[in-house]
Write a protein that holds these residues in place. Structure first.
Motif, mmCIF file in Angstrom:
data_model
loop_
_atom_site.group_PDB
_atom_site.id
_atom_site.type_symbol
_atom_site.label_atom_id
_atom_site.label_comp_id
_atom_site.label_asym_id
_atom_site.label_seq_id
_atom_site.Cartn_x
_atom_site.Cartn_y
_atom_site.Cartn_z
ATOM 1 N N UNK A 141 43.723 -106.548 2.132
ATOM 2 C CA UNK A 141 44.082 -105.420 1.276
ATOM 3 C C UNK A 141 45.204 -104.604 1.887
ATOM 4 N N UNK A 142 45.124 -104.393 3.206
ATOM 5 C CA UNK A 142 46.177 -103.641 3.891
ATOM 6 C C UNK A 142 47.511 -104.362 3.794
ATOM 7 N N UNK A 143 47.485 -105.691 3.981
ATOM 8 C CA UNK A 143 48.720 -106.468 3.876
ATOM 9 C C UNK A 143 49.293 -106.405 2.470
ATOM 10 N N UNK A 144 48.403 -106.420 1.474
ATOM 11 C CA UNK A 144 48.858 -106.337 0.089
ATOM 12 C C UNK A 144 49.523 -104.996 -0.186
ATOM 13 N N UNK A 145 48.901 -103.920 0.284
ATOM 14 C CA UNK A 145 49.465 -102.590 0.054
ATOM 15 C C UNK A 145 50.788 -102.405 0.790
ATOM 16 N N UNK A 146 50.941 -103.094 1.911
ATOM 17 C CA UNK A 146 52.182 -102.993 2.669
ATOM 18 C C UNK A 146 53.368 -103.483 1.839
ATOM 19 N N UNK A 147 53.092 -104.423 0.931
ATOM 20 C CA UNK A 147 54.164 -104.966 0.099
ATOM 21 C C UNK A 147 54.523 -104.029 -1.051
ATOM 22 N N UNK A 148 53.684 -103.015 -1.294
ATOM 23 C CA UNK A 148 53.938 -102.106 -2.421
ATOM 24 C C UNK A 148 54.610 -100.852 -1.885
ATOM 25 N N UNK A 149 55.851 -100.552 -2.287
ATOM 26 C CA UNK A 149 56.609 -99.440 -1.686
ATOM 27 C C UNK A 149 56.236 -98.075 -2.251
ATOM 28 N N UNK A 150 54.958 -97.753 -2.254
ATOM 29 C CA UNK A 150 54.508 -96.448 -2.730
ATOM 30 C C UNK A 150 53.433 -95.938 -1.784
ATOM 31 N N UNK A 151 53.222 -94.629 -1.826
ATOM 32 C CA UNK A 151 52.121 -94.012 -1.099
ATOM 33 C C UNK A 151 50.955 -93.838 -2.064
ATOM 34 N N UNK A 152 49.753 -94.103 -1.614
ATOM 35 C CA UNK A 152 48.604 -94.087 -2.515
ATOM 36 C C UNK A 152 47.489 -93.212 -1.945
ATOM 37 N N UNK A 153 46.933 -92.389 -2.847
ATOM 38 C CA UNK A 153 45.800 -91.529 -2.506
ATOM 39 C C UNK A 153 44.769 -91.672 -3.617
ATOM 40 N N UNK A 154 43.500 -91.841 -3.246
ATOM 41 C CA UNK A 154 42.412 -91.804 -4.214
ATOM 42 C C UNK A 154 41.685 -90.485 -4.063
ATOM 43 N N UNK A 155 41.352 -89.866 -5.198
ATOM 44 C CA UNK A 155 40.669 -88.577 -5.183
ATOM 45 C C UNK A 155 39.370 -88.672 -5.961
ATOM 46 N N UNK A 156 38.394 -87.896 -5.556
ATOM 47 C CA UNK A 156 37.112 -87.834 -6.257
ATOM 48 C C UNK A 156 37.263 -87.023 -7.539
ATOM 49 N N UNK A 157 36.249 -86.999 -8.404
ATOM 50 C CA UNK A 157 36.349 -86.192 -9.626
ATOM 51 C C UNK A 157 36.617 -84.712 -9.352
ATOM 52 N N UNK A 158 36.239 -84.234 -8.164
ATOM 53 C CA UNK A 158 36.480 -82.830 -7.826
ATOM 54 C C UNK A 158 37.834 -82.611 -7.160
ATOM 55 N N UNK A 159 38.639 -83.669 -7.037
ATOM 56 C CA UNK A 159 39.967 -83.523 -6.468
ATOM 57 C C UNK A 159 40.018 -83.563 -4.961
ATOM 58 N N UNK A 160 39.004 -84.169 -4.330
ATOM 59 C CA UNK A 160 38.984 -84.288 -2.877
ATOM 60 C C UNK A 160 39.370 -85.712 -2.466
ATOM 61 N N UNK A 161 40.052 -85.812 -1.335
ATOM 62 C CA UNK A 161 40.622 -87.086 -0.898
ATOM 63 C C UNK A 161 39.520 -88.052 -0.477
ATOM 64 N N UNK A 162 39.555 -89.254 -1.060
ATOM 65 C CA UNK A 162 38.598 -90.306 -0.763
ATOM 66 C C UNK A 162 39.258 -91.422 0.045
ATOM 67 N N UNK A 163 40.546 -91.649 -0.187
ATOM 68 C CA UNK A 163 41.281 -92.720 0.493
ATOM 69 C C UNK A 163 42.747 -92.332 0.566
ATOM 70 N N UNK A 164 43.394 -92.703 1.675
ATOM 71 C CA UNK A 164 44.846 -92.598 1.755
ATOM 72 C C UNK A 164 45.354 -93.708 2.666
ATOM 73 N N UNK A 165 46.553 -94.210 2.359
ATOM 74 C CA UNK A 165 47.139 -95.250 3.198
ATOM 75 C C UNK A 165 48.090 -94.617 4.206
ATOM 76 N N UNK A 166 48.706 -95.469 5.041
ATOM 77 C CA UNK A 166 49.545 -94.955 6.118
ATOM 78 C C UNK A 166 50.736 -94.168 5.628
ATOM 79 N N UNK A 167 51.368 -94.609 4.527
ATOM 80 C CA UNK A 167 52.529 -93.892 4.018
ATOM 81 C C UNK A 167 52.113 -92.554 3.430
ATOM 82 N N UNK A 168 50.965 -92.535 2.733
ATOM 83 C CA UNK A 168 50.444 -91.272 2.215
ATOM 84 C C UNK A 168 50.093 -90.321 3.356
ATOM 85 N N UNK A 169 49.558 -90.874 4.449
ATOM 86 C CA UNK A 169 49.215 -90.032 5.594
ATOM 87 C C UNK A 169 50.449 -89.329 6.130
ATOM 88 N N UNK A 170 51.588 -90.045 6.161
ATOM 89 C CA UNK A 170 52.809 -89.420 6.664
ATOM 90 C C UNK A 170 53.282 -88.318 5.718
#
Length: 468
Positions: A141-170
């Motif tokens: 999954x990490x290798x797949x996301x590396x090929x996608x040139x976007x930053x990605x964040x997943x949020x819960x229904x309340x708007x709290x961060x559930x997931x972020x990738x390395x580019x989003x972290x930066x």
């Protein structure tokens, strides 16, 4: 004496009490009789009664000390060691020497521990195989996301961060240290974000908007996409980062946050669901009313595990010279803190890192005293709930045991590399590992919520001032 059985040894305690008590009373009567011959019968009886009471009290105290030292304390220690093995997954050898007067009890406990260790090893092998499989899937999954040139964040229904990738972290780190379970509004302006979320919910479709950083210095082309089962995905395109396009972008996530029910109060929060900021500070000396902070280090614990990458590590300019004796301990020198933020700025940054969390420290009153002394200068209120691992250790292992970080780490099989001991981040990480191992032990003792733990730790207030 070590060859005697436990029942015989306890029987001998009572024999000693009976023989010693009888001897003390008879000796007291003899002295009383002698006094009665010289004075009066009343004086004789009074002297005999006083001497008998003193003899019985002294004998009882002496036998209690023997019993406490050779039976009660070893039993408490043995029980704590068994708790460690049962709930913290530590399988070091039982200390049979301290329990040498408990007959076969320590050896029986070691035998049970050995059986438990054998079963755990078999289970661990199965878990390792499954973990390896999951790690391979995550790598894909990490290798797949590396090929996608976007930053990605997943949020819960309340708007709290559930997931972020390395580019989003930066991108997030341009505002502050990225944190799971933090509100997206901590990093992006709430007004624009809220409008986009409302539009997404109204249409049930993807929404494009401009996400502005909270300081107004950055803006990003972003899209919100609703996810099945609740929550939404935030995708940021075209953001400038220092990460090479071919660099792997590790994921930080906890999907349990999507469906997590938020308790009404922090006291009702289950221990395993606590969001904790575990920190330590290094200082110019040991006097909180006059010494100053030179370094703050912290890690985050979420849902009973240390979150990788969510680290706070900051040198602080104390505004006064650092004594050479202090530098020899924590290795922080005047040259290292030159140009570092002062305690006002450092405190504000740390306060934001610790937002909406329980602060945990080893000997928390010491570290918190430095922060609270400068709260006006920081412009913040240190009103977080607080846990102290010294008090947790007293609850689990008894007040008579040593509760230093080194002793606790050895007891719970936590390794502190020598080069990291007495550094703020190194000690914070060791304290976090200790906390993670103690949570299941506390739950096994019936303390399942933060409120339960607070109530129990307050019984050990003689060890430390309770800050809650």
């Amino acid at each position: 004496m070590t060859s005697l059985g436990l029942r015989l040894r306890i029987f001998l305690f009572f024999v000693l009490l009976a023989v010693g008590g009888t001897g003390g009373v008879l000796l007291s009567l003899w002295f009383g009789h002698a006094r009665a011959v010289q004075t009066s019968v009343a004086d004789g009886f009074l002297l005999a009664a006083i001497l008998s009471a003193l003899a019985l009290l002294g004998l009882t105290a002496g036998i209690w000390l023997l019993f406490d030292e050779n039976v009660a304390k070893p039993i408490d220690k043995l029980a704590a060691e068994m708790r460690v093995r049962a709930h913290a997954g530590i399988y070091s050898q039982v200390d049979t020497h301290s329990a040498r007067y408990l007959g076969d009890l320590a050896y029986a406990a070691e035998a049970v521990s050995g059986k438990l260790r054998g079963g755990a090893m078999e289970t661990a092998q199965k878990v390792a195989l499954e973990t390896e499989r999951l790690a391979m899937e995550r790598a894909r999954l990490t290798a797949l996301l590396t090929e996608i040139p976007v930053a990605m964040i997943l949020a819960s229904p309340t708007g709290h961060i559930v997931l972020y990738d390395g580019q989003a972290a930066e991108i997030l780190s341009q505002s502050h240290v990225p944190r799971l379970n933090a509100a997206l509004s901590d990093y992006f302006r709430a007004d624009g974000l809220s409008r986009a979320v409302r539009e997404m919910h109204r249409t049930g479709r993807e929404v494009a908007f401009t996400a502005e950083g909270t300081d107004g210095a950055q803006s990003y082309d972003a899209r919100l996409k609703p996810m099945q089962g609740g929550g939404y995905m935030m995708v940021i395109e075209g953001a400038e980062t220092h990460m090479p396009p071919e660099a792997e972008r590790p994921l930080v996530y906890d999907f349990d946050l999507i469906t997590r029910q938020v308790p009404g109060t922090v006291e009702e929060t289950p221990l395993a669901q606590l969001v904790c900021t575990v920190f330590d500070s290094e200082t110019t000396g040991l006097l909180p009313h006059k010494d100053e902070v030179v370094q703050i280090g912290a890690v985050r614990v979420l849902n009973g595990r240390i979150v990788p990458g969510e680290v706070f590590d900051l040198l602080v300019d104390p505004g006064i010279p650092i004594p050479p004796a202090s530098s020899r301990v924590h290795k922080v020198t005047d040259a290292m803190v030159a140009g570092a933020p002062d305690i006002g700025e450092a405190g504000r940054r740390f306060h934001r890192f610790a937002k909406d969390s329980v602060i945990v420290a080893h000997n928390a009153p010491f570290d918190m005293a430095f922060l609270r002394r400068h709260r006006t200068r920081m412009g913040v209120a240190w009103d977080h709930p607080i846990l102290d691992t010294v008090l947790l250790s007293a609850v689990l292992f008894g007040a008579s045991q040593p509760h230093t970080l080194d002793a606790l780490s050895k007891r719970l099989d936590v390794d502190i590399p020598a080069q990291l001991r007495h550094t703020a981040l190194g000690d914070a990480h060791a304290t976090a590992q200790v906390l993670v191992r103690m949570i299941p032990m506390l739950e096994a003792r019936g303390m399942t919520t933060f409120g339960d733990v607070l109530e129990e730790t307050r019984k050990h207030g003689r060890l430390l001032e309770d800050l809650n």
